[in-house]
Design a protein around this motif. Structure first.
Motif, PDB file in Angstrom:
ATOM      1  N   SER A 121       0.821  -1.207   0.000  1.00  0.00           N
ATOM      2  CA  SER A 121       0.000   0.000   0.000  1.00  0.00           C
ATOM      3  C   SER A 121       0.858   1.260   0.000  1.00  0.00           C
ATOM      4  N   GLU A 122       1.924   1.245   0.789  1.00  0.00           N
ATOM      5  CA  GLU A 122       2.805   2.410   0.841  1.00  0.00           C
ATOM      6  C   GLU A 122       3.485   2.650  -0.501  1.00  0.00           C
ATOM      7  N   ARG A 123       3.929   1.564  -1.142  1.00  0.00           N
ATOM      8  CA  ARG A 123       4.581   1.733  -2.438  1.00  0.00           C
ATOM      9  C   ARG A 123       3.594   2.242  -3.488  1.00  0.00           C
ATOM     10  N   ALA A 124       2.382   1.731  -3.473  1.00  0.00           N
ATOM     11  CA  ALA A 124       1.375   2.192  -4.434  1.00  0.00           C
ATOM     12  C   ALA A 124       1.090   3.679  -4.230  1.00  0.00           C
ATOM     13  N   GLU A 125       0.989   4.103  -2.983  1.00  0.00           N
ATOM     14  CA  GLU A 125       0.729   5.523  -2.709  1.00  0.00           C
ATOM     15  C   GLU A 125       1.902   6.383  -3.156  1.00  0.00           C
ATOM     16  N   PHE A 126       3.127   5.902  -2.874  1.00  0.00           N
ATOM     17  CA  PHE A 126       4.305   6.666  -3.307  1.00  0.00           C
ATOM     18  C   PHE A 126       4.329   6.831  -4.817  1.00  0.00           C
ATOM     19  N   LEU A 127       4.081   5.742  -5.548  1.00  0.00           N
ATOM     20  CA  LEU A 127       4.116   5.808  -7.007  1.00  0.00           C
ATOM     21  C   LEU A 127       3.040   6.739  -7.545  1.00  0.00           C
ATOM     22  N   ALA A 128       1.874   6.750  -6.901  1.00  0.00           N
ATOM     23  CA  ALA A 128       0.779   7.607  -7.354  1.00  0.00           C
ATOM     24  C   ALA A 128       1.126   9.086  -7.205  1.00  0.00           C
ATOM     25  N   TRP A 129       1.944   9.419  -6.233  1.00  0.00           N
ATOM     26  CA  TRP A 129       2.281  10.811  -5.940  1.00  0.00           C
ATOM     27  C   TRP A 129       3.748  11.135  -6.238  1.00  0.00           C
ATOM     28  N   GLU A 130       4.453  10.209  -6.884  1.00  0.00           N
ATOM     29  CA  GLU A 130       5.889  10.418  -7.101  1.00  0.00           C
ATOM     30  C   GLU A 130       6.177  11.678  -7.905  1.00  0.00           C
ATOM     31  N   SER A 131       5.391  11.930  -8.929  1.00  0.00           N
ATOM     32  CA  SER A 131       5.658  13.109  -9.759  1.00  0.00           C
ATOM     33  C   SER A 131       5.496  14.393  -8.957  1.00  0.00           C
ATOM     34  N   VAL A 132       4.533  14.424  -8.035  1.00  0.00           N
ATOM     35  CA  VAL A 132       4.368  15.592  -7.164  1.00  0.00           C
ATOM     36  C   VAL A 132       5.567  15.714  -6.218  1.00  0.00           C
ATOM     37  N   SER A 133       5.989  14.585  -5.667  1.00  0.00           N
ATOM     38  CA  SER A 133       7.142  14.589  -4.761  1.00  0.00           C
ATOM     39  C   SER A 133       8.376  15.159  -5.445  1.00  0.00           C
ATOM     40  N   ARG A 134       8.559  14.788  -6.725  1.00  0.00           N
ATOM     41  CA  ARG A 134       9.759  15.192  -7.452  1.00  0.00           C
ATOM     42  C   ARG A 134       9.635  16.578  -8.076  1.00  0.00           C
ATOM     43  N   GLY A 135       8.486  17.212  -7.918  1.00  0.00           N
ATOM     44  CA  GLY A 135       8.286  18.516  -8.548  1.00  0.00           C
ATOM     45  C   GLY A 135       8.384  19.683  -7.597  1.00  0.00           C
ATOM     46  N   THR A 136       8.993  19.485  -6.456  1.00  0.00           N
ATOM     47  CA  THR A 136       9.000  20.539  -5.435  1.00  0.00           C
ATOM     48  C   THR A 136      10.379  21.156  -5.203  1.00  0.00           C
ATOM     49  N   ASP A 137      11.380  20.800  -6.026  1.00  0.00           N
ATOM     50  CA  ASP A 137      12.707  21.411  -5.906  1.00  0.00           C
ATOM     51  C   ASP A 137      12.753  22.718  -6.686  1.00  0.00           C
ATOM     52  N   PHE A 138      13.749  23.587  -6.360  1.00  0.00           N
ATOM     53  CA  PHE A 138      14.021  24.735  -7.212  1.00  0.00           C
ATOM     54  C   PHE A 138      14.412  24.236  -8.600  1.00  0.00           C
ATOM     55  N   ASP A 139      14.217  25.100  -9.597  1.00  0.00           N
ATOM     56  CA  ASP A 139      14.481  24.689 -10.971  1.00  0.00           C
ATOM     57  C   ASP A 139      15.963  24.437 -11.207  1.00  0.00           C
ATOM     58  N   GLU A 140      16.851  25.212 -10.538  1.00  0.00           N
ATOM     59  CA  GLU A 140      18.276  25.000 -10.754  1.00  0.00           C
ATOM     60  C   GLU A 140      18.701  23.694 -10.082  1.00  0.00           C
ATOM     61  N   GLU A 141      19.776  23.117 -10.547  1.00  0.00           N
ATOM     62  CA  GLU A 141      20.297  21.866 -10.019  1.00  0.00           C
ATOM     63  C   GLU A 141      20.754  22.075  -8.585  1.00  0.00           C
ATOM     64  N   SER A 142      20.300  21.208  -7.712  1.00  0.00           N
ATOM     65  CA  SER A 142      20.683  21.324  -6.304  1.00  0.00           C
ATOM     66  C   SER A 142      22.142  20.936  -6.118  1.00  0.00           C
ATOM     67  N   SER A 143      22.784  21.599  -5.156  1.00  0.00           N
ATOM     68  CA  SER A 143      24.179  21.266  -4.836  1.00  0.00           C
ATOM     69  C   SER A 143      24.288  20.198  -3.764  1.00  0.00           C
ATOM     70  N   LEU A 144      23.138  19.756  -3.226  1.00  0.00           N
ATOM     71  CA  LEU A 144      23.167  18.750  -2.188  1.00  0.00           C
ATOM     72  C   LEU A 144      23.502  17.383  -2.788  1.00  0.00           C
ATOM     73  N   PRO A 145      24.259  16.570  -2.047  1.00  0.00           N
ATOM     74  CA  PRO A 145      24.564  15.237  -2.562  1.00  0.00           C
ATOM     75  C   PRO A 145      23.301  14.391  -2.645  1.00  0.00           C
ATOM     76  N   ARG A 146      23.192  13.607  -3.689  1.00  0.00           N
ATOM     77  CA  ARG A 146      22.051  12.722  -3.848  1.00  0.00           C
ATOM     78  C   ARG A 146      22.294  11.417  -3.105  1.00  0.00           C
ATOM     79  N   PRO A 147      21.235  10.840  -2.529  1.00  0.00           N
ATOM     80  CA  PRO A 147      21.432   9.559  -1.844  1.00  0.00           C
ATOM     81  C   PRO A 147      21.878   8.469  -2.815  1.00  0.00           C
ATOM     82  N   ALA A 148      22.689   7.556  -2.311  1.00  0.00           N
ATOM     83  CA  ALA A 148      23.177   6.468  -3.157  1.00  0.00           C
ATOM     84  C   ALA A 148      22.043   5.551  -3.539  1.00  0.00           C
TER      85      ALA A 148
END
Length: 296
Positions: free
Chosen positions: A269-296
């Motif tokens: 259920s958690e994975r299904a919910e994440f996938l349903a909202w993944e695009s929203v989750s990934r659309g909340t950063d500033f437009d420029e490339e972040s300088s923070l390290p990405r998780p492995a």
């Protein structure tokens, strides 16, 4: 004067410290450890409840009085075990109880008391044994959580909150202590015949009538399951020992078909919910490339 290098008692096998050892999972784990050839310091608020075990295994089971919410006593008990045997090989944080109540029904005092028992007590015991385990370069910490530490449902909000907290702490702990040769095992049982649902162990918050339809079935139904749960504590204890002996001990070990089914469904259920909202989750950063390290 004796110190860690000169223990005052002989220990057969590993040295275990098990809380809540007078009944349920705690007692089953004590019996399994002794059967495996180990030595157990069995802690309980009423150590006289362990007289039978102590008499049956002289020198192999030692009873001590411990309320895990008494942090001064926690430190003293760990110091005593190290003085007696020179080490602590396995800590089992098992002491606990149930509480039924909706969030609105649960008082601040009830929530804090349960958090002391299920979270702050185990955290204090963990901190107390870690310096000795790091010195040894080995050890294991077993946290008795619940399937309610992975998912929750109406009426167990406070109980699940404490177990979620314990699991979060333990997940970080496992990564922190692995370099020292120390294992962490989170145990997530379902319904076992441990006395958990009995009137003495299961507390209930004062009901609010508005929640009768939501929490009422659990209030009336859970106590009636006592003694009829499908899970066998002896088999659970054997599974815990097997997991600790494994070359790769799992971080989490679900026990019981109900726990396995419930956790599996919750993960799906958690994975299904994440996938349903993944695009929203990934659309909340500033437009420029972040300088923070990405998780492995």
């Amino acid at each position: 004067m004796s110190d860690e290098s000169t223990p005052t008692r002989e220990a057969a096998g590993k040295v275990w410290l098990v809380t809540g050892a007078s009944s349920g999972f705690g007692r089953a784990i004590v019996e399994a450890a002794v059967t495996a050839g180990d030595t157990v310091v069995a802690a309980a608020r009423r150590p006289e409840a362990l007289d039978e075990l102590v008499a049956a295994h002289p020198g192999r089971v030692v009873a001590v009085e411990l309320d895990v919410t008494d942090t001064a006593r926690v430190a003293a008990v760990v110091a005593e075990v190290v003085l007696w045997y020179g080490r602590v090989d396995v800590l089992v944080n098992n002491a606990g109880r149930g509480l039924i109540g909706a969030v609105e029904e649960t008082t601040d005092r009830e929530l804090r008391d349960l958090m002391d028992l299920h979270f702050f007590g185990p955290a204090a015991l963990t901190r107390a044994v870690l310096p000795h385990m790091r010195r040894q370069g080995s050890g294991a910490i077993v946290q008795l959580s619940s399937m309610g530490g992975r998912f929750s449902f109406p009426g167990v909000s406070a109980y699940s909150a404490t177990k979620f907290a314990l699991e979060g702490l333990s997940s970080s702990l496992a990564a922190e202590v692995a370099p020292f040769g120390i294992k962490v095992l989170i145990v997530e049982p379902g319904a076992f015949r441990t006395g958990f649902a009995g009137n003495g162990a299961l507390l209930q918050s004062a009901p609010i009538a508005a929640y009768d339809d939501v929490v009422g079935p659990l209030r009336t139904g859970l106590p009636g399951t006592d003694g009829r749960q499908p899970g066998d504590p002896a088999k659970a204890a054997s599974a815990i020992l097997a997991a600790l002996d494994a070359e790769r001990t799992p971080l989490r070990l679900a026990l019981g078909n109900d726990a396995a089914d419930g956790i599996s469904a919750a993960l799906d259920s958690e994975r299904a919910e994440f996938l349903a909202w993944e695009s929203v989750s990934r659309g909340t950063d500033f437009d420029e490339e972040s300088s923070l390290p990405r998780p492995a």
